[in-house]
Each structure stands twice: as C-alpha cells, then as structure tokens.
Design a protein around this motif. Structure first.
Motif, PDB file in Angstrom:
ATOM      1  N   LYS A 119      -1.065  10.950   6.038  1.00  0.00           N
ATOM      2  CA  LYS A 119      -0.435   9.623   5.898  1.00  0.00           C
ATOM      3  C   LYS A 119      -0.293   8.956   7.265  1.00  0.00           C
ATOM      4  O   LYS A 119      -0.651   7.797   7.430  1.00  0.00           O
ATOM      5  CB  LYS A 119       0.954   9.742   5.245  1.00  0.00           C
ATOM      6  CG  LYS A 119       0.916  10.216   3.804  1.00  0.00           C
ATOM      7  CD  LYS A 119       2.312  10.285   3.203  1.00  0.00           C
ATOM      8  CE  LYS A 119       3.123  11.468   3.657  1.00  0.00           C
ATOM      9  NZ  LYS A 119       4.120  11.287   4.632  1.00  0.00           N
ATOM     10  N   ILE A 135      -2.129   5.501   8.747  1.00  0.00           N
ATOM     11  CA  ILE A 135      -1.353   4.361   9.260  1.00  0.00           C
ATOM     12  C   ILE A 135      -1.814   4.028  10.682  1.00  0.00           C
ATOM     13  O   ILE A 135      -2.016   2.866  11.032  1.00  0.00           O
ATOM     14  CB  ILE A 135       0.161   4.670   9.215  1.00  0.00           C
ATOM     15  CG1 ILE A 135       0.618   4.770   7.753  1.00  0.00           C
ATOM     16  CG2 ILE A 135       0.970   3.613   9.965  1.00  0.00           C
ATOM     17  CD1 ILE A 135       2.014   5.325   7.560  1.00  0.00           C
ATOM     18  N   LEU A 141       3.319  -0.989   4.192  1.00  0.00           N
ATOM     19  CA  LEU A 141       2.815   0.354   3.881  1.00  0.00           C
ATOM     20  C   LEU A 141       3.995   1.233   3.542  1.00  0.00           C
ATOM     21  O   LEU A 141       4.938   1.335   4.337  1.00  0.00           O
ATOM     22  CB  LEU A 141       2.114   0.964   5.100  1.00  0.00           C
ATOM     23  CG  LEU A 141       1.150   0.075   5.873  1.00  0.00           C
ATOM     24  CD1 LEU A 141       0.552   0.849   7.038  1.00  0.00           C
ATOM     25  CD2 LEU A 141       0.057  -0.386   4.944  1.00  0.00           C
ATOM     26  N   ILE A 193       0.858  -1.187   0.000  1.00  0.00           N
ATOM     27  CA  ILE A 193       0.000   0.000   0.000  1.00  0.00           C
ATOM     28  C   ILE A 193       0.892   1.234   0.000  1.00  0.00           C
ATOM     29  O   ILE A 193       1.739   1.395   0.886  1.00  0.00           O
ATOM     30  CB  ILE A 193      -0.921  -0.010   1.233  1.00  0.00           C
ATOM     31  CG1 ILE A 193      -1.873  -1.219   1.119  1.00  0.00           C
ATOM     32  CG2 ILE A 193      -1.713   1.282   1.336  1.00  0.00           C
ATOM     33  CD1 ILE A 193      -2.497  -1.625   2.416  1.00  0.00           C
ATOM     34  N   CYS A 202     -10.115   4.450   2.773  1.00  0.00           N
ATOM     35  CA  CYS A 202      -8.865   3.669   2.776  1.00  0.00           C
ATOM     36  C   CYS A 202      -9.111   2.257   3.274  1.00  0.00           C
ATOM     37  O   CYS A 202      -8.725   1.276   2.625  1.00  0.00           O
ATOM     38  CB  CYS A 202      -7.799   4.337   3.647  1.00  0.00           C
ATOM     39  SG  CYS A 202      -7.090   5.803   2.910  1.00  0.00           S
ATOM     40  N   ASN A 219       5.216   4.829   3.407  1.00  0.00           N
ATOM     41  CA  ASN A 219       4.930   6.195   3.828  1.00  0.00           C
ATOM     42  C   ASN A 219       5.866   7.089   3.003  1.00  0.00           C
ATOM     43  O   ASN A 219       7.034   7.210   3.324  1.00  0.00           O
ATOM     44  CB  ASN A 219       5.213   6.302   5.327  1.00  0.00           C
ATOM     45  CG  ASN A 219       4.927   7.670   5.878  1.00  0.00           C
ATOM     46  OD1 ASN A 219       4.557   8.586   5.129  1.00  0.00           O
ATOM     47  ND2 ASN A 219       5.099   7.838   7.171  1.00  0.00           N
ATOM     48  N   VAL A 259       5.948  -0.863   8.086  1.00  0.00           N
ATOM     49  CA  VAL A 259       5.860   0.469   7.484  1.00  0.00           C
ATOM     50  C   VAL A 259       7.259   0.847   7.016  1.00  0.00           C
ATOM     51  O   VAL A 259       8.217   0.758   7.789  1.00  0.00           O
ATOM     52  CB  VAL A 259       5.360   1.515   8.507  1.00  0.00           C
ATOM     53  CG1 VAL A 259       5.306   2.904   7.868  1.00  0.00           C
ATOM     54  CG2 VAL A 259       3.991   1.134   9.059  1.00  0.00           C
TER      55      VAL A 259
END
Ligand code: ADP
Length: 283
Positions: free
Chosen positions: A86, A90, A135, A76, A255, A137, A104
C-alpha cells in the motif's frame, strides 16, 4: 496532451483490466489468482517501467484537470495484507502528482471515540470533495476483515456491513464520486521475504509490529475474509480490482493504468479563461 493521446491509449490497451476487475456476482478464489502474475509482460520489466513513466506523467495532468474543473471526486481504496505494498503504491503511483490535490487517509485501530460510533462515522469525513482525489490506506473494509478474523464483533453484526458498505459507496457514486478499490495480492512467501527485509533494515525496522505476525498466522482466515468482502461489495460503479502484487513493477503499472483509464473516461476539460483575459497585457 489531449485526453485521447495515442500513446496513452496504446498503453492502456496493453493492460488487461477485465482480468483484474471483479464483476458483480463473480466468485473469487484468491488461491487461484497468481500473485506473481504479470499479464502479457512475461517478465519484461523494462517495458512495463517505461509505460509506467508515461502513465505517471499523464496522471499528473489528469489530477490538475480534476482540480481545475472541480466537478468530479475520486476515491481510491487500498487494502492488502501487511507488506502488500500500500505504501509503495502511494509513493510510486502518485510520485510527481501535486500534493495539494491528493489526500491520504490512513485508518488505524479505532480510538475509543470512534468505537463509540458506527464504523462508517470516522470514514465519511475523509471522502473527497469536488476536484479532490483521496487515497484510503486501509478503510471501512477493516470492519469486515480484521474485525471478522479477530472476532471483534459478532458475525450477525459484521455480515450486515456488506449491505451498509454497498449503500454507502453507492451514495458517494450517486453524488459524483468515482470509486476504485484495489486489493494488492501477495502470497505468504513474498510477505515473509518482505518482513525479513524490514527486520534487517535499520531504516525500516520501526515499521515492524509484533502483531503483524498474528495476522500472518491467520493468513487463510484473512484470505477468506477478503474473498467474501470483495464478492459482496464489488459493483459496476465501485469495482474491486485484485492486483497481482508480488512484482512491484507490475502492481504499480496496473494501479496507475486503472486510475488513468478511469480519469480519461471523465473526459475532463480545463475551464475557459475568464472573459476579457484575451486582451490583458501584463505591464
Ligand atoms: P499499516 O499496516 O496500514 O501501515 P499500522 O501498522 O499502524 O498501519 O496498522 C494499522 C492497524 O490498524 C492494522 O493492524 C489494522 O488491521 C488495524 N485496524 C484498522 N482499522 C481497524 C478496525 N476498524 N478495527 C480494528 N483494527 C483496525
């Protein structure tokens, strides 16, 4: 809960995914996409928050399934202007999800070693393995966003990156990765308000960077860079979603719904127990 649980289906049916998903070949004009938008909710925050809680619980189960089955990989990508949310996504969307199964990766200003390599070099080691969800970022898209706006490499070089990025992502998809890319769309006024809040709050002030103001001044250039990046790299297999993000509750709902919907489509199953387990008695 079965994958086609009716309450999950009925919630997903209320989200207009098509409206947010960018189709290949579609032209994007961010000035025409309302960051205040909340679909059919019409300000009904309580309704959206109740739906969010159900989907957040479902995401927990789906992540367990992803891990247990160990077949699929999920990436993602989160991009936004500063204060776009953001970190909020998260924190909120993945609240309750087993931290052991989600990583992340945050991409900051490249180090000198990273700059000595091609721009995808630092990215590839962070992509998810089987059973993992990662994820991003910020991401490799910074190399066609901030790099373009600040003129860090010549245009002839960054323009070629759209092709590289499409190919890179296609490689990941072909090898079993599901990719979802979210642009959290806030407007300049909303950013101003969030920056002021950040400055006023002693617990948030540390996040404020003077450099954020430079990016704010170059807002229009960033919007054009986002539009081009999104247009050139949205594909059927690795689509961009432009998510109205002024209203945090709507942003979070879209999301989580988009992720849950994509995971449901993987039709995952818990693996069968080891043979012989049925008769086991624990003494
Ligand atoms: P964040 O804003 O994501 O919470 P920071 O405040 O540390 O984190 O900002 C990271 C900074 O790194 C951003 O200004 C971003 O534009 C910059 N950055 C990320 N990738 C690159 C890149 N490839 N080249 C130049 N700058 C980058």
């Amino acid at each position: 809960m079965p994958a086609d649980a009716p309450d999950i289906r009925s919630i997903l049916n209320r989200i207009d995914f098509d409206r947010h998903r960018v189709k290949p070949g579609e032209r994007i004009d961010l000035d025409k996409i309302d960051p205040e938008g909340d679909g059919a909710f019409d300000g009904d925050r309580a309704d959206a928050e109740a739906m969010f809680e159900t989907l957040n619980d479902r995401l927990e189960v789906l992540q367990e399934l992803l891990f247990a089955e160990g077949k699929h990989r999920v990436l993602i990508v989160l991009q936004a202007m500063d204060c776009g949310g953001k970190d909020g996504v998260i924190r909120r969307v993945f609240d309750g999800v087993n931290p052991a199964g989600v990583n992340v990766a945050s991409f900051k200003v490249p180090t000198s070693v990273e700059l000595a390599h091609d721009y995808l070099w630092r990215v590839h080691p962070h992509v998810p393995g089987s059973g993992e969800m990662v994820l991003f970022n910020r991401s490799h898209y910074e190399d066609v966003l901030v790099v373009r706006v600040l003129d860090l490499v010549p245009e002839a070089r960054w323009r070629k990156r759209y092709d590289h990025i499409r190919s890179f992502e296609q490689l990941l998809v072909d090898e079993g990765t599901t990719i979802l890319k979210f642009f959290l769309h806030i407007d300049r006024d909303e950013q101003a308000e969030r920056l002021r809040e950040r400055l006023a709050d002693p617990e948030k002030r540390w996040k404020f960077r003077l450099g954020d103001l430079d990016a704010r001044r170059a807002w229009d250039a960033y919007m054009r860079a986002f539009e081009d990046a999104i247009e050139h790299t949205t594909t059927t297999d690795a689509p961009w979603y432009v998510i109205p993000a002024n209203r945090k509750w709507y942003r979070d709902l879209v999301c989580v719904a988009t992720i849950v919907e994509a995971l449901e489509r993987l039709d995952m199953r818990f693996p069968p127990a080891e043979e012989g387990v049925e008769g086991v008695v624990i003494e």
